[in-house]
Each structure stands twice: as C-alpha cells, then as structure tokens.
Design a protein around this motif. Sequence first.
Motif: not given
Ligand code: HEM
Length: 306
Positions: A65, A108, A120, A125, A138, A230
């Motif tokens: 995002l 979300g 939101f 988040l 990660l 990242f």
């Molecule tokens: C409405 C859609 C989305 C919401 C609400 C959302 C929300 C979140 C949140 C809150 C986290 C943090 C989780 C954590 O690691 O503690 C996260 C992690 C992550 N999101 Fe999203 N996300 C969305 C869409 C996407 C999209 C489109 C991608 C495409 C690349 C993505 C890739 C990731 C990745 C790779 C992580 C892991 C980060 C990590 O582990 O360090 N997300 N997401």
Amino acid sequence: MIPGSSVRELVARLVVIPLIGTIAVDALDVDNLLSGLGPAPAGDPRFTDFQPPGPGDVRSPCPGLNTLANHGFIHHDGRNMTIPHLIDGLAAGLNIGAELTTVLGAVGLLASPNPFGGAFDLDQLDQHNFPIEHDTSLSRQDAYFGDDHSFYGPNWQQVLDHYEGASETSITAASNAKLARVKDSLARNPQVVYSFREFIISYGETAFYLQTMSDPVSGVANLDFVKSLFEEEKLPYELGWRPSSVPITLASLGAMVVELYGVNNEAIPEGGIVVADSYQDALELIVGGVEVLANLTEGISSAFGL
Ligand code: HEM
Ligand SMILES: [Mg+2]
C-alpha cells in the motif's frame, strides 16, 4: 484444537466481532465499478512518478500500500481509503483483482476507529495484533521490540540471506525465509503472538510480494524488484518490472499459500487445515463472516458473490 476441524470453525472461534445491524445495501453499479479495471497502460506517468511521503502524509506497515501511495495509485496522503478507491488503485498499479481487494480492504476497515464509516487511513493499519498487523513480519520489528511500522533492515536481511545471493526468488527460498522469521520471533520475543490468524495473513503476504513482482503462479521474481518494493517502497518500473498481465486473485493467493507452507512443512497453529479453496473462507472469517463483510463493504462483496 481438534484435528480435522474446518477453517470456518477454527476462525469462528478465534475471532470475536460485535454483531452489528445489517446495513441496507443499495443497488450497486458493479459494471461501473469494474469497467476498465486492470493495470494502467504502459507509459502511465504514475509508474515512474515516485514521491515519498511528505509532511502530513501517512503510511502503513504494508510495503504494497505504501508503494501504491508513493506512486499516486492510491491517495498520496495515505488517507480516506475506500473500497472503490482501493479496487481501482490496486488494479491499476499491481493488477490485483477486485474481489481480493474487497476482502483485504474490509479487513483494513476493521482497523479504523469507525469500521463502518467506509474508509481508513494507512497509519490506522498499525494497530497491533488485530486485524492485520502481526509479529514475525518480514521487514518490520515485532511490537515488543518497539516500532512495528517502519522498515527494519536486520529482519529483512534474514529474509534476503535465504536467497543466498541469487538474482531471483523461488517458492522454496521464500518459504524457508518466512519460516525463519517465525522462528526468530518465537525464540526472542516473550510476547510473540502467532496463531492461525497470523499464519494465514503472513503467508498471504509472502505470496503477495512474489506474485506482484512476477506473476500469480511461478514464485520467480527478480530479487531487485522485490528489494525495491520493500526497501524503497517504489515500483521497479525503471528496472524493467511491469504489472502482471494476469490478475492476482483470492484463488491465486490461496494456491500459493498452500504451496509455500507445504515446502517448509510448518505445522499450522491450532492444528488448522488450509487448502487453496478455503483461503477465501479464512479471510472472510477473519473479517467476521460474509454478513459483516457485506456491511463493511456496503454491499460490494455481495455484488461479487462473496
Ligand atoms: C487493501 C489491501 C491491503 C491491506 C489492508 C494491507 C494491509 C497490510 C498490513 C496491515 C500489513 C502489516 C502486517 C505485518 O507485517 O505486521 C501488511 C503487510 C504486507 N503487505 Fe499488505 N495490505 C494490502 C495490500 C497489499 C498489496 C497490494 C501488497 C502487494 C505487494 C501487499 C503486500 C504486503 C506484504 C509483502 C506485507 C508483509 C510485510 C512484512 O512482513 O514486513 N499488501 N499489509
Ligand atoms: Mg508486523
């Protein structure tokens, strides 16, 4: 947990959502919502217009995002994320399918102080342990150690170490890297939370970076693309990346989650069972069931048959 319990039963027991009266669902112009949906055409200026957040802009613990906001595919200030806005922006920037965005967007919304208000802000988040932000990330620290929001190099290095200097990702290395982050948190964080919910969400996130940086099936992405996502929260357009020509869907994410944990044989917390087709069920139940999903999304999910 009783072996063989379904995902539905398992998540229903883990998630407690207040019952909220049914919101009347207006007739939706789904055709309008979906018309022209898909990746923006090559040459769309947003692919190369990268603007890091400025004063007053907010960002999230999600590199996906944040990246889309940095390129203006979703509001650059990080605020007022509605489901239709996310459907449009996630499709234009990364070719994410509308149903997947709808379910994730609904999760979300649960992080917002007013979940049924329809929008939101990205910084909302950050909320730890529910609905999405979790330990064992990660590229972020566990909340126990401090900032769980910002990129944290040492944890990300643990992931990169599993690629051992390769130029591309693989399902095997991604799977082992993901499990290594879990083991690291279990060993060092006395307050670690890693249950079925975190398992489901975090495997989905590994599948998400693999699929958005390559395609919905192979798991083979240029590692420089992944690093850009990242480390810079920037689309690697100038490095040659293009959005997948095939949409990334609930089904493609579910299939890859099963593949990923199948490689490292991680035991599913609470003895749960996840097969590719039940990934959608699991996410819906994290939201609180199809009725809550319909209410949160003001009927959009129902219009998609979710
Ligand atoms: C409405 C859609 C989305 C919401 C609400 C959302 C929300 C979140 C949140 C809150 C986290 C943090 C989780 C954590 O690691 O503690 C996260 C992690 C992550 N999101 Fe999203 N996300 C969305 C869409 C996407 C999209 C489109 C991608 C495409 C690349 C993505 C890739 C990731 C990745 C790779 C992580 C892991 C980060 C990590 O582990 O360090 N997300 N997401
Ligand atoms: Mg986290």
